[in-house]
Structure formats: C-alpha cells, structure tokens
Design an enzyme around this catalytic site. Structure first.
Site, short mmCIF file in Angstrom:
data_model
loop_
_atom_site.label_atom_id
_atom_site.label_comp_id
_atom_site.label_asym_id
_atom_site.label_seq_id
_atom_site.Cartn_x
_atom_site.Cartn_y
_atom_site.Cartn_z
N ARG A 57 -10.99 24.38 -7.41
CA ARG A 57 -12.20 25.20 -7.34
C ARG A 57 -11.89 26.50 -6.63
O ARG A 57 -11.40 26.49 -5.50
CB ARG A 57 -13.32 24.42 -6.64
CG ARG A 57 -13.64 23.17 -7.45
CD ARG A 57 -14.90 22.50 -7.04
NE ARG A 57 -15.17 21.40 -7.97
CZ ARG A 57 -16.27 20.68 -8.00
NH1 ARG A 57 -17.23 20.92 -7.13
NH2 ARG A 57 -16.43 19.73 -8.88
N GLU A 93 -13.65 28.65 -5.23
CA GLU A 93 -14.71 29.17 -4.36
C GLU A 93 -14.15 29.63 -3.03
O GLU A 93 -13.27 28.99 -2.47
CB GLU A 93 -15.76 28.07 -4.14
CG GLU A 93 -16.58 27.86 -5.38
CD GLU A 93 -17.15 26.46 -5.47
OE1 GLU A 93 -16.91 25.66 -4.56
OE2 GLU A 93 -17.82 26.18 -6.47
N ARG A 139 -15.39 21.28 5.18
CA ARG A 139 -15.58 20.22 4.17
C ARG A 139 -15.21 20.63 2.75
O ARG A 139 -15.46 19.89 1.81
CB ARG A 139 -17.03 19.74 4.22
CG ARG A 139 -18.02 20.87 3.94
CD ARG A 139 -19.42 20.35 3.78
NE ARG A 139 -19.95 19.80 5.01
CZ ARG A 139 -21.14 19.21 5.10
NH1 ARG A 139 -21.89 19.07 4.03
NH2 ARG A 139 -21.59 18.76 6.25
N HIS A 140 -14.67 21.83 2.59
CA HIS A 140 -14.27 22.27 1.25
C HIS A 140 -12.78 22.60 1.20
O HIS A 140 -12.25 23.24 2.10
CB HIS A 140 -15.04 23.53 0.83
CG HIS A 140 -16.47 23.27 0.52
ND1 HIS A 140 -17.47 23.52 1.42
CD2 HIS A 140 -17.06 22.77 -0.59
CE1 HIS A 140 -18.63 23.18 0.88
NE2 HIS A 140 -18.43 22.72 -0.35
N GLU A 174 -22.29 15.08 1.53
CA GLU A 174 -22.14 14.53 0.18
C GLU A 174 -20.71 14.06 -0.03
O GLU A 174 -19.77 14.83 0.16
CB GLU A 174 -22.50 15.62 -0.84
CG GLU A 174 -22.26 15.19 -2.26
CD GLU A 174 -22.31 16.36 -3.25
OE1 GLU A 174 -23.11 17.29 -3.06
OE2 GLU A 174 -21.54 16.31 -4.22
N SER A 177 -21.24 12.67 -6.30
CA SER A 177 -22.36 13.04 -7.16
C SER A 177 -22.19 12.32 -8.48
O SER A 177 -21.07 12.23 -8.98
CB SER A 177 -22.34 14.54 -7.48
OG SER A 177 -22.92 15.29 -6.47
N ARG A 197 -13.37 13.73 1.25
CA ARG A 197 -14.71 13.66 1.87
C ARG A 197 -14.98 12.26 2.43
O ARG A 197 -15.48 12.11 3.54
CB ARG A 197 -15.78 13.99 0.83
CG ARG A 197 -15.80 15.45 0.39
CD ARG A 197 -16.74 16.25 1.26
NE ARG A 197 -16.78 17.64 0.84
CZ ARG A 197 -17.76 18.18 0.12
NH1 ARG A 197 -18.80 17.44 -0.27
NH2 ARG A 197 -17.73 19.44 -0.20
P1 ATP Z 1 -20.73 20.47 -2.36
O1 ATP Z 1 -22.10 20.85 -2.82
O2 ATP Z 1 -20.73 19.55 -1.19
O3 ATP Z 1 -19.82 21.63 -2.22
P2 ATP Z 1 -20.43 19.76 -5.13
O4 ATP Z 1 -21.79 19.22 -5.39
O5 ATP Z 1 -20.07 21.12 -5.58
O6 ATP Z 1 -20.08 19.60 -3.57
P3 ATP Z 1 -19.42 18.01 -7.14
O7 ATP Z 1 -19.20 19.00 -8.22
O8 ATP Z 1 -20.63 17.16 -7.18
O9 ATP Z 1 -19.34 18.76 -5.73
O10 ATP Z 1 -18.08 17.13 -7.03
C1 ATP Z 1 -18.06 15.72 -6.83
C2 ATP Z 1 -17.48 15.35 -5.49
O11 ATP Z 1 -16.19 15.94 -5.31
C3 ATP Z 1 -18.29 15.84 -4.32
O12 ATP Z 1 -19.34 14.94 -4.03
C4 ATP Z 1 -17.26 15.89 -3.21
O13 ATP Z 1 -17.06 14.62 -2.67
C5 ATP Z 1 -15.99 16.30 -3.95
N1 ATP Z 1 -15.77 17.74 -3.86
C6 ATP Z 1 -16.30 18.69 -4.63
N2 ATP Z 1 -15.90 19.92 -4.30
C7 ATP Z 1 -15.05 19.76 -3.26
C8 ATP Z 1 -14.28 20.65 -2.48
N3 ATP Z 1 -14.30 21.97 -2.68
N4 ATP Z 1 -13.51 20.13 -1.49
C9 ATP Z 1 -13.48 18.81 -1.29
N5 ATP Z 1 -14.18 17.91 -2.00
C10 ATP Z 1 -14.97 18.36 -2.98
MG MG Z 2 -22.39 17.38 -6.03
#
Ligand code: ATP
Ligand code: MG
Length: 429
Positions: free
Chosen positions: A213, A215, A221-222, A352, A355, A403
């Site tokens: 990602r 971002e 946490r990311h 989270e 999802s 996470r």
């Molecule tokens: P958040 O809103 O907390 O940034 P997200 O809703 O964008 O997460 P999802 O697309 O739902 O993330 O991805 C499924 C799972 O993958 C998340 O619940 C999380 O556990 C993990 N995850 C997603 N993005 C990241 C990240 N950048 N770093 C670490 N773990 C991630």
């Molecule tokens: Mg999510």
C-alpha cells in the site's frame, strides 16, 4: 553439522563426555589464569571455561575473541552447579568461524536502551535478543495454527499474483511499476483474485498474502508492505458464516499458542486472556450512539483511530466485531443490505485487525454498484468476466498478521512484528 548438541539438549547424560557446541560469544571474562565465555545458540546459553596452563596458545586465542564472534568449541562437558544450566564446557579445541568487528553498533545483552531506528538499522543484531526472537516464534506459531484451522475446515492454500494490471480496488494508493514497458501495480490485497477463484469450484481458499500500500502513513499501525491471512468462501448464507471462521480461527490459534509457546509468552510478559466464543457484535448504529456522546460523529463517517480508541474505552470486551456498516463506508464489492453493507471489522483492543464481508456475486448488480461509485469498469474487465459464467454467493476476510501480533503481544509499534519493516521512510535493510 558443526555442533554435537544445542545448549538445551545437554543434560546429566552428557557429563564427562566430549561435546561440540557452536554459537555467538555473548560475553567473555579473562581472569588471568582462567577465562569464561557465555556462548549463545538458538535455544539458550552455556558457559565455556578455558584454563591457561592447559594450553597457552588456545587460551590466547580464546581471550582475543570479540563479543558476538561465532565459534565452534569442543571439550569436556563438566558438571558445575554454580553456572547457568549446571554445567560448563572445559575448552579443548576451538575454531573461530567468524570474528565480529568491534565495537558493535548496538549491544545484544546490554540493558542500555537504543532507539528504535538504531535497532531497525541493525536488525540482524536486534533479532539476536531473546524477546525479539520470541515475537517471530509466536508469529510463526500464529501462521501455523491459523493455517491448521483453515485446512481442517477445508480451505485450499493458494498463491495469487502480486503484480497486476488491474488498478486499485478501493480507496487505497498503489505502487506503480514498470512491467516491460507496461504499467503494472503491486497488489494492495488478494481481494480480486480470491473472489475470481470462487468461480472455479475450489469453494474455500486461503492465502498468507503480501499487501502493498503506497499510503503515506506515519503511524504505529500501518506498514507499506504487510502480511495477512486472507480467506474467501463460497455458498455462504451471509457474512455471519465468514465471521464464524474469523473468530474460530483466532480462538484456535490463540489456544494453541497458549499451549505451545509459554516460553515466548513469558519472555514477552504477556498473559492474554481472550473472551470465549462467540465474540461480541456491535452494530455500526450502536457505535454511532456511543461516539456521539463524546465526539462529533455522523452516521456514515469512517471509524478512524480516534473513534476506535474511544469506542474501546466504552466496550468491556477486548475483542469484538463491528457489523452492519453503512454501504458507503465499504468497497464496491460489499454486498448491500438496504443502506447497510453485509460487512464487518474485527477490533482487538481498539484497533482493526480484520475486515470482511459477503460480496456481490451477481454480475449486473456489481456493474451497477461500480457505476454508482463512478469506478471505471474497463480497469476490471478480467475480474468482472469471472462473474459472467456462473459465480456462487461468497464472502471472505483479510486479517492483518502484524496487527494481530501487535495487539496479542501488547507491542507499541507494528514494526516490531515484521522482520524488515517498510514504511514511508524506510527501504533498508
Ligand atoms: P485501516 O483502516 O486500519 O488502515 P484498512 O481498512 O485500510 O485498514 P483493509 O483493506 O480492510 O485495511 O485490510 C484488511 C486488513 O489488513 C486490515 O484489517 C489490517 O489488519 C491489515 N492491514 C491493512 N492495511 C495495513 C497496513 N497498511 N499495515 C498493516 N496492516 C494492514
Ligand atoms: Mg478494513
């Protein structure tokens, strides 16, 4: 192999016998006529004792060792109740396999606190510390037991492409790469591919997946490169079938870790007390009510970090689902139920960790939803094709491994849970 025994394998049966051990010299003390070293291997530590008058050459070589050098040492295993493990190796022969440069960029046993960046810059040394190794032993255990549970439930382990021409499936930024002159992307999740696999008859698939990602987060946490357990399952009745797998997988893995990894859990000072199944479910509408008492929050808003923190202060359970999200808060492929999405998040201590959702399986409905959201269907032709020739109802989840670990082990930074973290500023080591 270069060793006859690991430290942990030696017991009374070996006393007075010749053994060969190998590992890192953690510490060395020269008292003149006698010198002691602590040697560390994968499972523990042991003392090596060298006596000058026995072999002056050998003694000289021994006391010249720098900390963290790698050696192989041979000698008699001698009972000594005063030292660690109750025995020592009386040095007879030694081979220096790799002399460590001095000074070390950071210590392994020193109690001095080094900052996190120094630790990450010197990650291979950092990972020599017992408590850091323990994180990755628990990580290994989590993946093993989660997979074990999913295999028992009939899930097939798959690997889907990480390089793709299909652009971002959600709001997430993606890394663009040059693929022999064509534009390609690193996948942000296996979402599109695991859904496509539902049209094959595999019915239940799981993947231990990489997420990329782009971002520009700068949070604890990311990560920009992270890993997850992803599942997708067909012929479900609703998202509740998917939630059952998510909670049972968590419960199964946690129970097995508690049984098998007490050594690592003790090292990390964690005693996780998880609630029994089923985990609590909180409707998004209830979340709105709770949040509105203390902050500005409108129905339809995204539940971000501040909201998650506030919510967890108002909920007794440490792990719970949020269900019945507004449709607009979830990606285009989430199955609607009126103005809601058949989607859920799993929250662990206010963060989270997963999802999931029931997905749209009807081709026309999917097209309509994408048009409503002004998504260019041209970018998703191959994905959409999978829905044209027979696609069963299905759903799944993505479950962040780092996470989960961060919460399960009470760690403050997600970077602790991945060997070589990738974030906006860090591309090395
Ligand atoms: P958040 O809103 O907390 O940034 P997200 O809703 O964008 O997460 P999802 O697309 O739902 O993330 O991805 C499924 C799972 O993958 C998340 O619940 C999380 O556990 C993990 N995850 C997603 N993005 C990241 C990240 N950048 N770093 C670490 N773990 C991630
Ligand atoms: Mg999510």
């Amino acid at each position: 192999m270069l060793r006859s025994h690991y430290s942990s394998e030696i017991g009374e049966k070996d006393y007075e016998k010749n053994i060969t051990i190998a590992g890192w010299v953690e510490d060395i003390r020269n008292l003149g006529g006698i010198a002691f070293a602590v040697l560390r291997d994968k499972y523990g530590r042991m003392q090596i004792t060298a006596i000058k008058k026995n072999d002056e050459q050998l003694f000289k070589k021994f006391v010249s060792l720098t900390r963290e050098s790698v050696i192989m040492a041979e000698g008699k295993c001698q009972k000594n109740e005063k030292v660690i493990n109750g025995w020592e190796l009386l040095l007879d022969k030694m081979e220096i396999l790799s002399m460590a440069a001095a000074p070390l960029p950071m210590g392994v046993v020193d109690k001095v606190n080094v900052d996190f960046d120094t630790r990450l810059d010197n990650r291979v040394i950092d990972l020599r510390k017992d408590e850091n190794k323990a994180i990755f032993e628990i990580r290994d255990a989590f993946i093993k037991y989660a997979s074990e549970y999913l295999e028992k439930k009939g899930f097939l382990n798959v690997h889907t492409p990480k390089i793709t021409a299909m652009s971002s499936e959600g709001g997430t930024e993606v890394f663009k790469i040059n693929y022999f002159g064509k534009i390609a992307y690193l996948v942000q999740s296996p979402q599109l591919y695991k859904q496509m696999l539902m049209a094959t008859g595999f019915d239940r698939v799981y993947e231990i997946a990489w997420y990329f990602r782009a971002e520009e987060h700068d949070t604890t946490r990311h990560l920009n490169e992270s890993t997850a357990v992803d599942i997708e399952m067909a012929f479900i009745d609703s998202e509740k079938d998917v939630m059952k797998i998510a909670e049972e997988m968590t419960d199964y893995a946690v129970e097995r870790i508690l049984d098998e990894n007490s050594k690592q859990l003790d090292l990390l000072h964690v005693s996780p007390d998880m609630p029994s199944l089923p985990y609590k479910r909180i409707r998004y509408d209830e979340v709105v009510e709770i949040l509105q008492k203390e902050m500005d929050f409108k129905w339809g808003d995204d539940i971000g970090t501040d909201e998650e923190n506030l919510l967890s202060k108002n909920v007794d359970e440490k792990i719970y689902f949020i269900v019945d999200f507004p449709l607009e808060a979830k990606p285009f492929y989430a199955m609607p139920r009126g103005k809601y999405a058949r989607a859920f998040d799993l929250e662990f201590n206010g963060m989270e960790i997963s999802s999931g959702a029931q997905r749209i399986h009807d081709y026309k409905m999917l097209l309509k939803r994408m048009e409503e959201l002004e998504i260019n269907t041209k970018n998703f032709e191959e994905y959409l094709n999978a829905f044209r020739y027979g696609m069963p109802p299905h759903g799944g989840f993505g479950y962040g491994i780092e996470r989960f670990l961060m919460r399960f082990l009470n760690l403050k930074n997600i970077r602790e849970c991945i060997l070589f973290p990738r974030d906006r500023k860090r591309l090395v080591p």
